[in-house]
Design a protein around this motif. Structure first.
Motif, mmCIF file in Angstrom:
data_model
loop_
_atom_site.group_PDB
_atom_site.id
_atom_site.type_symbol
_atom_site.label_atom_id
_atom_site.label_comp_id
_atom_site.label_asym_id
_atom_site.label_seq_id
_atom_site.Cartn_x
_atom_site.Cartn_y
_atom_site.Cartn_z
ATOM 1 N N ASN A 163 0.852 -1.202 0.000
ATOM 2 C CA ASN A 163 0.000 0.000 0.000
ATOM 3 C C ASN A 163 0.883 1.246 0.000
ATOM 4 O OD1 ASN A 163 -2.329 1.590 0.226
ATOM 5 N ND2 ASN A 163 -2.023 1.755 2.420
ATOM 6 N N THR A 164 1.070 1.846 -1.155
ATOM 7 C CA THR A 164 1.976 2.995 -1.281
ATOM 8 C C THR A 164 1.254 4.278 -1.668
ATOM 9 O OG1 THR A 164 2.405 2.424 -3.584
ATOM 10 C CG2 THR A 164 3.894 1.502 -1.938
ATOM 11 N N GLU A 165 -0.076 4.255 -1.623
ATOM 12 C CA GLU A 165 -0.833 5.414 -2.105
ATOM 13 C C GLU A 165 -1.442 6.211 -0.961
ATOM 14 O OE1 GLU A 165 -3.724 3.957 -4.776
ATOM 15 O OE2 GLU A 165 -2.273 3.304 -6.283
ATOM 16 N N ARG A 166 -0.841 6.183 0.187
ATOM 17 C CA ARG A 166 -1.385 6.874 1.344
ATOM 18 C C ARG A 166 -0.377 7.861 1.919
ATOM 19 N NH1 ARG A 166 -4.790 4.451 -0.666
ATOM 20 N NH2 ARG A 166 -6.507 3.233 0.181
ATOM 21 N N ILE A 167 -0.921 8.909 2.517
ATOM 22 C CA ILE A 167 -0.128 9.826 3.329
ATOM 23 C C ILE A 167 -0.493 9.531 4.775
ATOM 24 C CG2 ILE A 167 0.205 12.234 4.011
ATOM 25 C CD1 ILE A 167 1.597 11.594 1.464
ATOM 26 N N TRP A 168 0.512 9.262 5.594
ATOM 27 C CA TRP A 168 0.283 8.908 6.990
ATOM 28 C C TRP A 168 0.565 10.110 7.880
ATOM 29 C CZ3 TRP A 168 -1.634 4.013 7.231
ATOM 30 C CH2 TRP A 168 -1.368 3.177 6.144
ATOM 31 N N LEU A 169 -0.331 10.329 8.830
ATOM 32 C CA LEU A 169 -0.128 11.365 9.842
ATOM 33 C C LEU A 169 0.034 10.672 11.184
ATOM 34 C CD1 LEU A 169 -2.778 14.079 8.845
ATOM 35 C CD2 LEU A 169 -0.436 13.817 8.054
ATOM 36 N N GLY A 170 1.110 10.986 11.885
ATOM 37 C CA GLY A 170 1.413 10.280 13.121
ATOM 38 C C GLY A 170 1.527 11.185 14.327
ATOM 39 N N THR A 171 1.416 10.570 15.494
ATOM 40 C CA THR A 171 1.601 11.280 16.760
ATOM 41 C C THR A 171 3.029 11.079 17.242
ATOM 42 O OG1 THR A 171 0.850 9.349 18.003
ATOM 43 C CG2 THR A 171 -0.826 10.959 17.347
#
Length: 661
Positions: A163-171
């Motif tokens: 899965n390479t089509e996502r932007i991840w937002l992390g804490t």
């Protein structure tokens, strides 16, 4: 009492300050109690600890989870994403933080495509379902509110699914994870945006750590030898071992410039003092507070320098929306059972517009305005009337003028040749009056063309009705005179007494007077007036004359038709009279044309609107008038101008005699 679910938060993350200061500077018992109960944490981030009623003496040097939840929500809104997924840890950190995050996202108009929770106890099957949901969802942005290492199994499954089509937002709980920062996960985590603790260098700490030696450490430092073995993968000679084969012995002279742990490789340039800096701040906060309290120092103003906020220029902003924005000219229609970010774009209804993106409603234009083709703004409605300058208006106007000039020319011909036999035989005075009335009939049609005015609306129908009845009355009078003239030639007939001008004059006056009174009553009772009609045709203002009393209009036309019928019947019955006296057959043709035109006029007039209704009436006036001129006068002009040898009394009498015999 502190809730049982929150008690573990104070250990091992909380530093408790318990100092005996009763002998220092004459401190009071309250002072001693205050410091005995004071708690300062460097890593506790649960938002509930900010409750001053439950935790009045708790302080921390790290931001609460609610603040980073608000920061993540603000970041999502800034990037223009309104359709995101949310994964959270099923512990206090993720539960409380995700709730605050959802509240903030809702305030900013951002919708959640899904919200799933996970933890150490989550089954592999559940984690696999969550990974499938992330991959199949249309949300291109995923927020993960979790800690390290709870997130590792889920990220491993996502890596397997490519899965390479996502932007991840992390804490901050996993943003600096050495495990996830490895090259293995770079394929799916490239471009991740995450919050992390502020990185600062603690003066002297790095040098102190690099200078640590077992030989120089304090006797009570029981961890130095264990640390040394772990860092350098060696054993101290005094430790008992089952086998010494291949054992690397610690000498104590090894350098700490580089070592390799289980999770990551470390060198002297990679010290990460994020957590340590929070502890450092906590300790120094207490130290400065104690210093101020013990020595009663006056407070000083400390001017801090805030970092300058710079505009973030996104290097990668994917589209992450449930529905594309509605362009101007459309409104949002929310989908039943779906979040508010999922909607259909519905075109504005007729007569409405929207001039904004994602408008929830369409708005009506003002009364004399109408939306443009795209329904993005209001423009003035088209004002429609039969203008002099449009092709149809020009054609009808030119036809009216030309026909009137032709009629006047015929009148001039008849005046010039008034002493000839054919002119004398057809009652010159009636002929002149008929030609004048026909010329005026052509010209009165111009009153129907052009922008409606008060005067033209008031008098145009009346002028047309009176002038036209005058023409038809003249035709009727000519027919009557033809019949009287034929009867007067018979022996013993007393019709000669009716041969004077009184009979046609009386007939014309009587017939015209009736129409005149109908029109006068119409004008006095309810005069026609200009009107901007916006109901007939959508988006168009029909500028027309309101006839006010349609009943009187049809009475006027009906009376005119009645006279035409009478003329037609009389002319038809007299069509076989001798030629020397007879123009009845030409009158028959002219009245036949007249009636045909006005019978067809009725359905055409009722089935049209606006300027075409006016054009139909003008066409009726012109064609019926032209029919009279063409049938009655063109044959006579042909004889007068082109066949003068036929224009003699002998010729007319011989035809009459031949016909009679």
């Amino acid at each position: 009492m502190i809730p049982s679910t929150q008690q573990p938060l104070f250990s091992p993350y909380t530093h408790v300050i318990t100092l005996g200061l009763e002998k220092e500077a004459g401190c009071s018992p309250f002072f001693i109690f205050f410091f005995f109960s004071l708690k300062i944490s460097s890593t506790a981030t649960v938002a509930s600890l900010s409750n001053r009623l439950l935790y009045p003496s708790f302080f921390r040097t790290s931001a609460s989870d609610s603040k980073q939840a608000r920061a993540l929500a603000a970041l999502v809104a800034y990037m223009g994403w309104n359709w995101v997924g949310l994964l959270s840890l099923n512990e206090d950190y993720g539960i409380v933080g995700s709730e605050v995050l959802k509240e903030e996202l809702q305030k900013l108009g951002v919708c959640l495509a899904y919200h799933e929770s996970f933890g150490f106890a989550t089954s592999l099957n559940k984690l696999n379902n969550i990974a499938d949901l992330v991959v199949q969802s249309s949300a291109k942005v995923v927020i993960i509110f979790s800690r390290d290492p709870s997130i590792h199994p889920l990220m491993a499954l996502l890596l397997e699914k490519d899965n390479t089509e996502r932007i991840w937002l992390g804490t901050e709980g996993w943003s600096t994870s050495p495990y996830l920062a490895s090259k293995t996960f770079s394929k799916i985590l490239m471009g991740t945006l995450a919050l992390c603790l502020h990185e600062m260098e603690i003066p002297g700490l790095k040098e102190y750590l690099l200078a640590l030696r077992p030989s120089t450490s304090l006797p009570q430092d029981i961890f130095i030898e264990i640390f040394w073995e772990i860092v350098h993968s060696c054993r101290w000679p005094n430790k008992i071992s089952d086998t010494d084969n291949g054992t690397v012995w610690c000498t104590g002279e090894e350098k700490l410039t580089r070592f390799k742990s289980v999770e990551y490789e470390f060198n002297e340039f990679d010290f990460d003092f994020r957590i340590h800096y929070l502890v450092y701040n906590a300790v120094y906060a207490v130290a400065y507070a104690l210093h101020e309290l013990i020595f009663y120092s006056s407070s000083h103003d400390h001017i801090g320098k805030c970092c300058i906020k710079k505009r973030v220029v996104p290097w990668k902003i994917p589209r992450s929306v449930c529905s594309e924005s509605c362009s101007p000219g459309f409104r949002k229609a929310f989908q039943i059972g779906q979040p508010m970010c999922c909607f259909d774009c519905v075109p504005c209804s007729e007569g409405e517009f929207s001039d904004q993106i994602d408008s929830r409603n369409c708005f009506s234009c003002q009364e004399e305005m109408w939306p443009n083709t795209n329904k993005t703004k209001c423009i003035p409605k088209v004002i429609e009337f039969l203008s002099y300058w449009e092709p149809l208006g020009i054609t009808l106007t030119a036809t009216s003028v030309i026909c009137s000039l032709i009629t006047v020319s015929i009148l001039c011909v008849f005046i010039k040749y008034k002493e000839t036999a054919i002119v004398k035989a057809n009652n010159r005075d009636l002929t002149y009056l008929l030609l004048i009335s026909l010329s005026l009939s052509f010209l009165c049609s111009i009153l129907f063309i052009g922008e409606p005015q008060t005067l033209t609306c008031r008098f145009r129908q009346g002028a047309f009705g009176v002038i036209f009845v005058l023409s038809v009355s003249c035709v009727l009078a000519k027919t009557i005179m033809v019949v009287i003239a034929f009867r007067a030639t018979k022996p013993g007939s007393n019709m000669r007494t009716w041969m004077g001008p009184k009979v046609p004059a009386s007939a014309i006056s009587l017939c015209t007077s009736i129409q005149f009174f109908i029109c006068i009553y119409w004008i006095l009772q309810c005069s026609p007036f200009p009107e901007r009609n916006m109901k007939i045709q959508t988006g168009v203002i029909i500028f027309q004359c309101n006839e006010c009393l349609d009943t009187l209009l049809w009475c006027m036309l009906g009376y005119m038709a009645f006279l035409a019928c009478v003329s037609f019947l009389m002319a038809f019955l007299a069509r076989k009279l001798p030629d020397s006296f007879n123009e009845a057959k030409w009158i028959t043709f002219s009245m036949l044309i007249f009636l045909s035109v006005w019978i067809s006029f009725v359905p055409a007039y009722l089935s049209t609107q606006g300027k075409f209704m006016v054009a139909v009436e003008v066409f009726g006036i012109l064609s019926s008038s032209a029919g009279i001129v063409g049938c009655i006068f063109i044959p006579k002009c042909y004889i007068i101008l082109l066949r003068p040898e036929l224009n003699t009394r002998q010729n007319l009498m011989s035809k009459g005699t031949i016909k009679k015999t």
